[in-house]
Design an enzyme around this catalytic site. Structure first.
Site, short mmCIF file in Angstrom:
data_model
loop_
_atom_site.label_atom_id
_atom_site.label_comp_id
_atom_site.label_asym_id
_atom_site.label_seq_id
_atom_site.Cartn_x
_atom_site.Cartn_y
_atom_site.Cartn_z
N LYS A 274 55.84 43.57 50.48
CA LYS A 274 55.91 42.01 50.78
C LYS A 274 57.48 41.64 50.70
O LYS A 274 57.71 40.39 51.41
CB LYS A 274 54.96 41.36 49.81
CG LYS A 274 53.58 41.66 50.00
CD LYS A 274 52.96 40.57 49.48
CE LYS A 274 51.23 40.82 50.06
NZ LYS A 274 50.30 40.04 49.42
N LYS B 256 47.50 48.89 56.56
CA LYS B 256 46.15 48.52 56.13
C LYS B 256 45.91 47.13 56.82
O LYS B 256 46.94 46.40 57.17
CB LYS B 256 46.43 48.14 54.43
CG LYS B 256 45.43 47.25 54.06
CD LYS B 256 45.72 47.19 52.62
CE LYS B 256 46.41 45.84 52.30
NZ LYS B 256 46.12 44.79 51.22
N LYS C 198 45.02 40.35 55.88
CA LYS C 198 44.71 38.70 56.59
C LYS C 198 46.20 38.39 56.66
O LYS C 198 46.13 37.12 57.41
CB LYS C 198 43.79 37.86 55.43
CG LYS C 198 44.38 38.00 53.87
CD LYS C 198 43.76 36.92 53.01
CE LYS C 198 43.15 37.67 51.79
NZ LYS C 198 43.93 38.02 50.82
N1 AQP Z 1 42.49 46.84 54.38
C1 AQP Z 1 41.43 46.70 53.37
N2 AQP Z 1 40.54 47.63 53.03
C2 AQP Z 1 39.94 47.84 51.98
N3 AQP Z 1 40.08 46.91 50.85
C3 AQP Z 1 40.92 45.82 51.05
N4 AQP Z 1 41.40 44.85 50.46
C4 AQP Z 1 42.36 44.06 51.00
N5 AQP Z 1 42.35 44.49 52.26
C5 AQP Z 1 41.83 45.86 52.29
C6 AQP Z 1 40.73 44.56 49.23
O1 AQP Z 1 40.37 43.30 49.03
C7 AQP Z 1 40.50 42.71 47.70
C8 AQP Z 1 41.34 41.44 47.54
O2 AQP Z 1 42.61 41.77 48.13
P1 AQP Z 1 43.52 40.60 48.00
O3 AQP Z 1 43.19 39.25 48.63
O4 AQP Z 1 43.97 40.28 46.61
O5 AQP Z 1 45.14 41.00 48.66
P2 AQP Z 1 45.58 42.28 49.25
O6 AQP Z 1 45.05 43.53 48.79
O7 AQP Z 1 47.05 42.10 49.49
O8 AQP Z 1 44.65 41.95 50.72
P3 AQP Z 1 45.53 41.37 51.83
O9 AQP Z 1 44.31 41.20 53.04
O10 AQP Z 1 46.41 42.35 52.57
O11 AQP Z 1 46.11 40.11 51.69
P4 AQP Z 1 47.41 39.67 51.89
O12 AQP Z 1 47.68 39.85 53.40
O13 AQP Z 1 47.55 38.14 51.41
O14 AQP Z 1 48.40 40.59 51.21
C9 AQP Z 1 41.57 43.79 46.90
O15 AQP Z 1 40.18 44.48 46.24
C10 AQP Z 1 41.97 44.83 48.05
O16 AQP Z 1 41.83 46.12 47.44
#
Ligand code: AQP
Length: 339
Positions: A117, A200, A203
């Site tokens: 990030k 991955k 969002k």
């Molecule tokens: N692609 C994924 N596959 C499986 N699990 C996922 N999680 C996120 N992306 C995937 C799981 O969702 C939970 C919440 O995640 P988060 O919102 O705390 O942050 P993150 O893991 O950084 O998810 P994002 O969607 O990628 O958010 P941004 O883009 O804002 O960084 C966690 O349990 C995560 O493992």
């Protein structure tokens, strides 16, 4: 002497964008399944985490309510679980500060999420982004949570939570914080981008075509799956044979998770067929699974005052658990408690 901690489950999701199929399969679906299995379940929309990268205040408020609606639409019942947003319970930020004095700077620099990030310009990222895992440890340990359901990407942060708990216990000669277990289970613990099978699904990916949003309608879902990157080979009979075909493996894993089957059972049906046959079947399955969730999300979202009431009530219940734990932490660390 080893204290046995009462089993308790904690997890959270950032309102840093609209939630995706990755968040659903890796996290939300598991959150709902874990309700009623014994341990108390505590679920949180982690808005303090979201602001480690810039968030427009109005958008953050809307996304926090939308995330709460998604939790409930996915089956998290605020009567069975505690559901709240992190910033309404001050114990999280307080304990994070205490943990900032326990965790080491080097531990934070080693986190792959920080490296991803912060990118090349890490000197210019917020201090909060670097300290993110310390706040995550506080989220979990403020409830003495014994298990945390997460996707694969959060494994490293969970290990750091265990390191912080162990170092605190060791430094102060106590057995106060539990060594929390990660629950990384199922066939979709790492849902990948529809545009790049090595990344991955996220969002905050700039490409909307890379993900399925929980707010996407049937047409959008079908179109994104139709356009998902794949290869020209037919499907093999086992998931093992897809190890060097990340996009194909991802779609099969998504199918398996949505259908509640093993990837090998899915491939047994589609062996020898190409994506011309597989993609429409996957699109139909995804629409069937997600349409009711999207409909429920829209119903909850139509009443933001009710969402706020639920989050406030959840915060009161969360505070009742976390407050004594944070006070005891301060007492252990030598702070005078006189009121
Ligand atoms: N692609 C994924 N596959 C499986 N699990 C996922 N999680 C996120 N992306 C995937 C799981 O969702 C939970 C919440 O995640 P988060 O919102 O705390 O942050 P993150 O893991 O950084 O998810 P994002 O969607 O990628 O958010 P941004 O883009 O804002 O960084 C966690 O349990 C995560 O493992």
């Amino acid at each position: 002497m080893s204290t046995t901690h009462t089993p308790r489950i904690f997890s959270g999701i950032q309102p840093s964008g609209g939630l995706t199929l990755g968040n659903y399969l890796g996290a939300l679906k598991r959150f709902a399944e874990l309700q009623g299995t014994g341990p108390q379940t505590v679920y949180c929309v982690v808005d303090l985490h979201a602001i480690t990268v810039w968030q427009d205040p109005e958008t953050l408020r809307a996304q926090t309510r939308a995330a709460a609606a998604a939790f409930m639409a996915a089956g998290v019942d605020p009567a069975q679980s505690i559901l709240f947003n992190q910033s309404q319970v001050p114990a999280h930020a307080e304990l994070a500060w205490l943990f900032n004095t326990v965790a080491r700077v080097g531990w934070m620099y080693r986190m792959t999420q920080f490296k991803d990030k912060a990118g090349k310009n890490s000197e210019n990222s917020s201090l909060g982004l670097l300290a993110y895992p310390s706040l995550m440890a506080a989220d979990i340990l403020a409830y003495h949570a014994t298990a945390v359901p997460v996707g694969e990407d959060q494994k490293q942060h969970l290990e750091l939570t265990r390191d912080i708990a162990a170092k605190f216990n060791h430094d102060y000669g106590v057995d106060f914080f539990p060594i929390t277990e990660p629950l990384i289970e199922g066939t979709a613990t790492r849902v990948m981008s529809l545009r790049d099978g090595t990344k991955k699904m996220s969002k905050s990916d700039p490409s909307d075509a890379s993900r399925i949003n929980l707010t996407d309608d049937a047409d959008a879902i079908a179109q994104k799956i139709r356009k998902a990157r794949t290869d020209a080979e037919p499907l093999p009979g086992s998931i093992e044979a897809l190890k060097d075909r990340p996009e194909a493996r991802n779609l099969v894993n998504i199918y398996a998770a949505l259908a509640g089957e093993t990837p090998d059972a899915v491939l047994a049906r589609f062996e020898g067929q190409g994506f011309g046959a597989f993609k429409p079947a996957l699109a139909e399955l995804a629409v069937d699974a997600l349409a009711p969730i999207t409909a429920r999300m829209n119903e909850y979202s139509a009443d933001p005052a009710e969402i706020d009431r639920i989050l406030g009530e959840g915060a009161d219940r969360a505070e009742a658990i976390a407050r004594p734990i944070v006070e005891e932490t301060k007492a252990i660390m030598g702070m005078v408690r006189s009121r």
